[in-house]
Design a protein around this motif. Structure first.
Motif, PDB file in Angstrom:
ATOM      1  N   ALA A  22       0.831  -1.279  -0.104  1.00  0.00           N
ATOM      2  CA  ALA A  22       0.150  -0.186  -0.193  1.00  0.00           C
ATOM      3  C   ALA A  22       0.865   1.224  -0.067  1.00  0.00           C
ATOM      4  O   ALA A  22       2.001   1.266   0.395  1.00  0.00           O
ATOM      5  CB  ALA A  22      -0.772  -0.054   1.226  1.00  0.00           C
ATOM      6  N   LEU A  23       0.348   2.385  -0.651  1.00  0.00           N
ATOM      7  CA  LEU A  23       1.011   3.732  -0.476  1.00  0.00           C
ATOM      8  C   LEU A  23       1.104   4.219   0.971  1.00  0.00           C
ATOM      9  O   LEU A  23       0.299   4.027   1.720  1.00  0.00           O
ATOM     10  CB  LEU A  23       0.339   4.662  -1.060  1.00  0.00           C
ATOM     11  N   ALA A  24       2.170   5.036   0.896  1.00  0.00           N
ATOM     12  CA  ALA A  24       2.457   5.633   2.598  1.00  0.00           C
ATOM     13  C   ALA A  24       1.092   6.619   2.599  1.00  0.00           C
ATOM     14  O   ALA A  24       0.678   7.143   1.536  1.00  0.00           O
ATOM     15  CB  ALA A  24       3.855   6.492   2.398  1.00  0.00           C
ATOM     16  N   GLN A  25       0.904   6.881   3.708  1.00  0.00           N
ATOM     17  CA  GLN A  25      -0.230   7.887   3.988  1.00  0.00           C
ATOM     18  C   GLN A  25      -0.143   9.035   3.699  1.00  0.00           C
ATOM     19  O   GLN A  25      -1.099   9.573   3.347  1.00  0.00           O
ATOM     20  CB  GLN A  25      -0.566   7.617   5.624  1.00  0.00           C
ATOM     21  N   ASP A  26       1.105   9.617   3.635  1.00  0.00           N
ATOM     22  CA  ASP A  26       1.395  10.986   3.153  1.00  0.00           C
ATOM     23  C   ASP A  26       1.746  10.955   1.795  1.00  0.00           C
ATOM     24  O   ASP A  26       1.901  12.120   1.165  1.00  0.00           O
ATOM     25  CB  ASP A  26       2.627  11.686   4.023  1.00  0.00           C
ATOM     26  N   SER A  27       1.466   9.908   1.004  1.00  0.00           N
ATOM     27  CA  SER A  27       1.645   9.997  -0.584  1.00  0.00           C
ATOM     28  C   SER A  27       0.557  10.800  -1.229  1.00  0.00           C
ATOM     29  O   SER A  27      -0.507  10.680  -0.621  1.00  0.00           O
ATOM     30  CB  SER A  27       1.826   8.752  -0.820  1.00  0.00           C
ATOM     31  N   LYS A  28       0.896  11.574  -2.297  1.00  0.00           N
ATOM     32  CA  LYS A  28       0.015  12.108  -3.070  1.00  0.00           C
ATOM     33  C   LYS A  28      -0.826  10.946  -4.112  1.00  0.00           C
ATOM     34  O   LYS A  28      -1.685  11.326  -4.888  1.00  0.00           O
ATOM     35  CB  LYS A  28       0.426  13.243  -3.953  1.00  0.00           C
ATOM     36  N   GLY A  29      -0.256   9.881  -4.112  1.00  0.00           N
ATOM     37  CA  GLY A  29      -0.878   8.875  -5.070  1.00  0.00           C
ATOM     38  C   GLY A  29       0.457   8.110  -5.592  1.00  0.00           C
ATOM     39  O   GLY A  29       1.536   8.396  -5.589  1.00  0.00           O
ATOM     40  N   LEU A  30       0.233   7.327  -6.653  1.00  0.00           N
ATOM     41  CA  LEU A  30       0.941   6.684  -7.585  1.00  0.00           C
ATOM     42  C   LEU A  30       1.083   7.160  -8.903  1.00  0.00           C
ATOM     43  O   LEU A  30       0.140   7.347  -9.531  1.00  0.00           O
ATOM     44  CB  LEU A  30       0.757   5.099  -7.491  1.00  0.00           C
ATOM     45  N   ILE A  31       2.250   7.419  -9.306  1.00  0.00           N
ATOM     46  CA  ILE A  31       2.697   7.789 -10.596  1.00  0.00           C
ATOM     47  C   ILE A  31       3.384   6.838 -11.602  1.00  0.00           C
ATOM     48  O   ILE A  31       4.375   6.058 -10.848  1.00  0.00           O
ATOM     49  CB  ILE A  31       3.454   9.246 -10.866  1.00  0.00           C
ATOM     50  N   VAL A  32       2.749   6.059 -12.309  1.00  0.00           N
ATOM     51  CA  VAL A  32       3.243   5.080 -13.090  1.00  0.00           C
ATOM     52  C   VAL A  32       4.124   5.300 -14.320  1.00  0.00           C
ATOM     53  O   VAL A  32       3.673   6.355 -15.191  1.00  0.00           O
ATOM     54  CB  VAL A  32       2.493   3.841 -13.782  1.00  0.00           C
ATOM     55  N   ILE A  33       5.565   4.785 -14.566  1.00  0.00           N
ATOM     56  CA  ILE A  33       6.257   5.432 -15.667  1.00  0.00           C
ATOM     57  C   ILE A  33       6.704   4.375 -16.450  1.00  0.00           C
ATOM     58  O   ILE A  33       7.132   3.215 -16.026  1.00  0.00           O
ATOM     59  CB  ILE A  33       7.552   6.029 -14.946  1.00  0.00           C
ATOM     60  N   ILE A  34       6.395   4.562 -17.568  1.00  0.00           N
ATOM     61  CA  ILE A  34       6.662   3.316 -18.601  1.00  0.00           C
ATOM     62  C   ILE A  34       7.372   3.682 -19.679  1.00  0.00           C
ATOM     63  O   ILE A  34       7.033   4.395 -20.588  1.00  0.00           O
ATOM     64  CB  ILE A  34       5.172   2.617 -19.048  1.00  0.00           C
TER      65      ILE A  34
END
Length: 314
Positions: A22-34
């Motif tokens: 799971a993402l860290a609580q203070d994260s703004k979310g996930l950016i996927v780089i492909i």
């Protein structure tokens, strides 16, 4: 869906079970780089640039590699959708083949921001930020003509046919070179952006055309393969010009090998894409047109020492 293929991970790592934590609580979310394979330093620079900026802005990242395989790219988009990514930064695996997965992500509420390579449709990705390949190719061609003294036989190494950049660069080269009747192209063949293929193709071209004076290449990786083949044949008199601005070609230029290349700022463009993704996610718009061109810079012995990781120091 098999996600245990060649997947490279950034600040968000897979656990031993293959499950993404799971993402860290203070994260703004996930950016996927492909991107394509990091065996090519250009694509590694893209991933590094996007990763660094995304983490600086407070996002976590998942860095994935499609190896120019459209089916693998489609699976990676499914992974990004399943992970609830906030945005996707993409250097795509085919201008036409990439349309469907980008649309699929859009339908899932995940915006895509393209770098380096365009797709065949507009209005699906939020941004398509690419080097001005035509402008850059003209810069390289002008230097090639000068180095050739406006005459002599030459060959051209083309990039992957499915990549629109390959055709754009070739057109830019020829719109300049073809103005000089003293320059004669005696062979033209794809080496699919590959150093290994370029070595083999250059060997064959040299055997069939021993009088060649120059090689113009669609990218630096192929230029390096061509130069290695020329060195092996004792033909270091042949003029080679590349395109990308890699450290390997920089070193060759400074050593008196390859004569010039054209820098496209991969690291900076990837960071621009992340900045635009952040603005889109926070403000609902990038404030910019979808298609954006970034000018290229000619690299010669005069400025090669200022080049580092696809960026030119002032």
């Amino acid at each position: 869906m098999n996600i245990n293929r060649r997947v490279l991970l950034g600040s968000l790592a897979l656990g031993a079970t293959g499950v993404v934590p799971a993402l860290a609580q203070d994260s703004k979310g996930l950016i996927v780089i492909i991107t394509p394979s990091h065996d090519n330093p250009f694509f590694k620079a893209e991933a590094d640039g996007a990763d660094a900026r995304a983490r600086e802005l407070g996002y976590e990242t998942l860095i994935l590699v499609h190896d120019d395989d459209a089916n693998k790219q489609s699976e990676l988009f499914d992974l990004a959708i399943a992970r609830g990514a906030k945005a996707i930064i993409l250097d795509n695996a085919g201008a036409e083949a990439s349309v469907a997965p980008i649309q699929r992500a859009k339908d899932a509420g995940i915006p895509s921001f393209l770098i380096d390579r365009e797709i065949t449709q507009s209005g699906i990705a939020v941004s398509q930020i690419v080097s001005n390949n035509y402008q850059g190719a003209q810069l390289g061609a002008e230097e090639f003509v000068r180095l050739m003294g406006e005459e002599g036989e030459y060959v051209e190494l083309l990039g992957k046919e499915s990549d629109t950049n390959a055709g754009i660069r070739s057109a830019g080269y020829h719109d300049i070179i073809d103005q000089y009747p003293g320059l004669t192209m005696v062979a033209q063949q794809t080496a699919n952006w590959s150093q290994t293929e370029a070595y083999a193709v250059m060997e064959s071209m040299l055997q069939a055309n021993p009088g060649i004076k120059g090689v113009i290449s669609g990218n630096d990786t192929m230029a390096m393969g061509a130069w290695a083949a020329l060195e092996a044949a004792g033909r270091t008199d042949v003029i080679v010009v590349g395109f990308d601005g890699s450290n390997d070609v920089r070193d060759s230029i400074l050593a008196g090998g390859i004569k010039a290349t054209v820098l496209q700022p991969a690291y900076a463009i990837a960071q621009m894409a992340v900045d635009q993704a952040h603005r889109y996610l926070t403000e609902g718009t990038t404030g910019l047109e979808e298609k954006q061109l970034v000018d290229c810079v000619l690299i010669t012995p005069e400025n090669a020492s200022r080049l580092e990781t696809f960026s030119l120091a002032s």
